[in-house]
Design an enzyme around this catalytic site. Sequence first.
Site, PDB file in Angstrom:
ATOM      1  N   HIS A  96       0.918  -1.226  -0.008  1.00 34.23           N
ATOM      2  CA  HIS A  96      -0.038  -0.197  -0.047  1.00 34.23           C
ATOM      3  C   HIS A  96       0.696   1.246   0.097  1.00 34.23           C
ATOM      4  O   HIS A  96       0.749   2.270   0.908  1.00 34.23           O
ATOM      5  CB  HIS A  96      -0.861   0.016   1.146  1.00 34.23           C
ATOM      6  CG  HIS A  96      -1.792  -1.180   1.164  1.00 34.23           C
ATOM      7  ND1 HIS A  96      -3.001  -1.434   0.555  1.00 34.23           N
ATOM      8  CD2 HIS A  96      -1.873  -2.226   1.869  1.00 34.23           C
ATOM      9  CE1 HIS A  96      -3.380  -2.547   0.675  1.00 34.23           C
ATOM     10  NE2 HIS A  96      -2.589  -3.174   1.856  1.00 34.23           N
ATOM     11  N   ASP A 270     -12.417   0.604   5.118  1.00 32.36           N
ATOM     12  CA  ASP A 270     -10.973   0.736   4.476  1.00 32.36           C
ATOM     13  C   ASP A 270     -11.009   1.814   3.252  1.00 32.36           C
ATOM     14  O   ASP A 270     -10.034   2.094   2.969  1.00 32.36           O
ATOM     15  CB  ASP A 270     -10.315  -0.554   4.321  1.00 32.36           C
ATOM     16  CG  ASP A 270     -10.892  -1.339   3.068  1.00 32.36           C
ATOM     17  OD1 ASP A 270     -12.028  -1.118   2.933  1.00 32.36           O
ATOM     18  OD2 ASP A 270     -10.237  -2.144   2.710  1.00 32.36           O
TER      19      ASP A 270
HETATM   20  N1  LIG Z   1     -12.768  -3.995   6.622  1.00 30.27           N
HETATM   21  C1  LIG Z   1     -12.136  -4.995   6.106  1.00 30.27           C
HETATM   22  O1  LIG Z   1     -11.663  -5.991   6.771  1.00 30.27           O
HETATM   23  C2  LIG Z   1     -12.197  -5.423   4.694  1.00 30.27           C
HETATM   24  C3  LIG Z   1     -11.665  -6.645   4.256  1.00 30.27           C
HETATM   25  C4  LIG Z   1     -11.751  -6.876   2.894  1.00 30.27           C
HETATM   26  C5  LIG Z   1     -12.205  -5.887   2.210  1.00 30.27           C
HETATM   27  N2  LIG Z   1     -12.702  -4.804   2.440  1.00 30.27           N
HETATM   28  C6  LIG Z   1     -13.173  -3.776   1.509  1.00 30.27           C
HETATM   29  O2  LIG Z   1     -14.654  -4.152   1.118  1.00 30.27           O
HETATM   30  C7  LIG Z   1     -15.086  -3.301   0.131  1.00 30.27           C
HETATM   31  C8  LIG Z   1     -15.548  -4.260  -0.949  1.00 30.27           C
HETATM   32  O3  LIG Z   1     -14.592  -5.123  -1.607  1.00 30.27           O
HETATM   33  P1  LIG Z   1     -14.962  -6.059  -2.724  1.00 30.27           P
HETATM   34  O4  LIG Z   1     -13.738  -7.234  -2.835  1.00 30.27           O
HETATM   35  O5  LIG Z   1     -16.176  -6.814  -2.392  1.00 30.27           O
HETATM   36  O6  LIG Z   1     -15.025  -5.272  -4.044  1.00 30.27           O
HETATM   37  P2  LIG Z   1     -15.658  -5.756  -5.457  1.00 30.27           P
HETATM   38  O7  LIG Z   1     -15.064  -4.865  -6.384  1.00 30.27           O
HETATM   39  O8  LIG Z   1     -15.624  -7.363  -5.578  1.00 30.27           O
HETATM   40  O9  LIG Z   1     -17.321  -5.504  -5.161  1.00 30.27           O
HETATM   41  C9  LIG Z   1     -17.779  -4.007  -4.937  1.00 30.27           C
HETATM   42  C10 LIG Z   1     -19.126  -3.826  -5.566  1.00 30.27           C
HETATM   43  O10 LIG Z   1     -19.731  -2.661  -5.220  1.00 30.27           O
HETATM   44  C11 LIG Z   1     -20.631  -2.499  -6.132  1.00 30.27           C
HETATM   45  N3  LIG Z   1     -21.147  -0.778  -6.481  1.00 30.27           N
HETATM   46  C12 LIG Z   1     -20.383   0.153  -6.493  1.00 30.27           C
HETATM   47  N4  LIG Z   1     -21.191   1.462  -6.308  1.00 30.27           N
HETATM   48  C13 LIG Z   1     -22.275   0.842  -5.873  1.00 30.27           C
HETATM   49  C14 LIG Z   1     -23.446   1.367  -5.564  1.00 30.27           C
HETATM   50  N5  LIG Z   1     -23.601   2.810  -5.513  1.00 30.27           N
HETATM   51  N6  LIG Z   1     -24.288   0.590  -4.998  1.00 30.27           N
HETATM   52  C15 LIG Z   1     -24.144  -0.747  -4.761  1.00 30.27           C
HETATM   53  N7  LIG Z   1     -23.185  -1.283  -5.179  1.00 30.27           N
HETATM   54  C16 LIG Z   1     -22.052  -0.677  -5.596  1.00 30.27           C
HETATM   55  C17 LIG Z   1     -19.903  -2.643  -7.677  1.00 30.27           C
HETATM   56  O11 LIG Z   1     -20.728  -2.811  -8.851  1.00 30.27           O
HETATM   57  C18 LIG Z   1     -19.189  -4.075  -7.165  1.00 30.27           C
HETATM   58  O12 LIG Z   1     -20.204  -5.170  -7.506  1.00 30.27           O
HETATM   59  C19 LIG Z   1     -13.649  -2.717  -0.387  1.00 30.27           C
HETATM   60  O13 LIG Z   1     -13.683  -1.309  -0.079  1.00 30.27           O
HETATM   61  C20 LIG Z   1     -12.775  -3.450   0.224  1.00 30.27           C
HETATM   62  O14 LIG Z   1     -11.577  -2.931   0.363  1.00 30.27           O
HETATM   63  C21 LIG Z   1     -12.664  -4.613   3.759  1.00 30.27           C
END
Ligand SMILES: NC(=O)c1ccc[n+]([C@@H]2O[C@H](COP(=O)([O-])OP(=O)(O)OC[C@H]3O[C@@H](n4cnc5c(N)ncnc54)[C@H](O)[C@@H]3O)[C@@H](O)[C@H]2O)c1
Length: 366
Positions: A96, A270
């Site tokens: 990162h 995050d």
């Molecule tokens: N807190 C944690 O420990 C942790 C761990 C892993 C991932 N994450 C985070 O979780 C989040 C999601 O990750 P992911 O791998 O599922 O991403 P991803 O790209 O697989 O999925 C994201 C989804 O959000 C959708 N999206 C975009 N704009 C939208 C809206 N306005 N309304 C509804 N849906 C919308 C996209 O179309 C996509 O399907 C990221 O921010 C990632 O960094 C956090």
Amino acid sequence: MTVGIPKEIKNNESRVGMTPAGVFELTKNNHTVYVQSGAGEGSGFFNQDYQQVGATILDTIGQVYAMSDMIVKVKEPIAEEYGLIQEGQIVFTFFHFASSEALTKAMLKSKAICIAYETVEDEDGTLPLLTPMSEVAGRMAIQQGAKYLEKPVKGKGVLLGGVPGVSPGRVLVLGAGTVGIQAAKMAAGLGAQVTILDVNMKRLRYLNDIMPSHVVTGFSNEFNIRKHIKTNDLIIGGVLLKGAKAPNLITRDMLKDMHPGTVIVDVAVDQGGCVETTKPTTHEDPVYIIDDVVHYCVANMPGAVPYTSTVALTNVTLPYVLKLANLGWRSACKLDSSLEKGLNVVEGEIVYNEIAETFQLEPVLV
Ligand SMILES: NC(=O)c1ccc[n+]([C@@H]2O[C@H](COP(=O)([O-])OP(=O)(O)OC[C@H]3O[C@@H](n4cnc5c(N)ncnc54)[C@H](O)[C@@H]3O)[C@@H](O)[C@H]2O)c1
């Protein structure tokens, strides 16, 4: 090649860069593996487990760095580790870089080969080394949400599965990506009524095909979100706009439309979170309450389940580790364009466009 597995020294990090299964593959390929004593303990892997598959245990982190051609770890090096990294050494881990100028400067100075898990990218644009952590967080979101729906921790007092004669709980999932799908699956498995919203119709069509009938899909827009938050017990935030802050799909004023005790698990914390009132929390103090709505916003959810997270992460990193060890970084990256995208800093130069732009430098081609 000599491969070193140091113990993670970042606060509260119990994962480790390689399991005994990974060491087994490396030693089978005639590589030498040094593991720092106790490196795997937090994930349930002990020195003798590594020794049995041919690793040599070293007492100190300094020895591991000094004796290894390649370091395989989990988190970005912290200040105490900067001075340990050797010129020409391969460091394969999460970095990162864009979020830390100090780390970037230190790695430039080290003249190491820094290959970042988070920028290894498949041809279809997916990030194979990030996916398992989203899978862990998505599944965990329901486990945590179910717990905080209990009354003693100020939740609504709803059992997600219901019981005969009582309706199951309702779960709203925002985003049908990796996090969203895993959360929906877990919630459905517990018997909850699930609604999953996204703006990507392809994703919604796919989910509609594969999910059971108590998971319904909907288009994500303000009208629908305002409607659903009134009736759902647990809300999961799993949206992502690549490289940008998550959109605020739930604004502060919407909290008053929710039942007291509703739980929000904003996994997207995050990236700033998809709820206006989200602020990052830790495993020590995971929740806070605003307007009677419980917010769970832990930024490193997989850290709570280090065994599962370590195995999930090393399952996907191992093929790249083997390539790097067998071929050396130049040939491995030439042959594998996904791995090549992981090159961030090479021998004192930034080679990844977005990182160079962040620090207003010109990227160098390798
Ligand atoms: N807190 C944690 O420990 C942790 C761990 C892993 C991932 N994450 C985070 O979780 C989040 C999601 O990750 P992911 O791998 O599922 O991403 P991803 O790209 O697989 O999925 C994201 C989804 O959000 C959708 N999206 C975009 N704009 C939208 C809206 N306005 N309304 C509804 N849906 C919308 C996209 O179309 C996509 O399907 C990221 O921010 C990632 O960094 C956090």
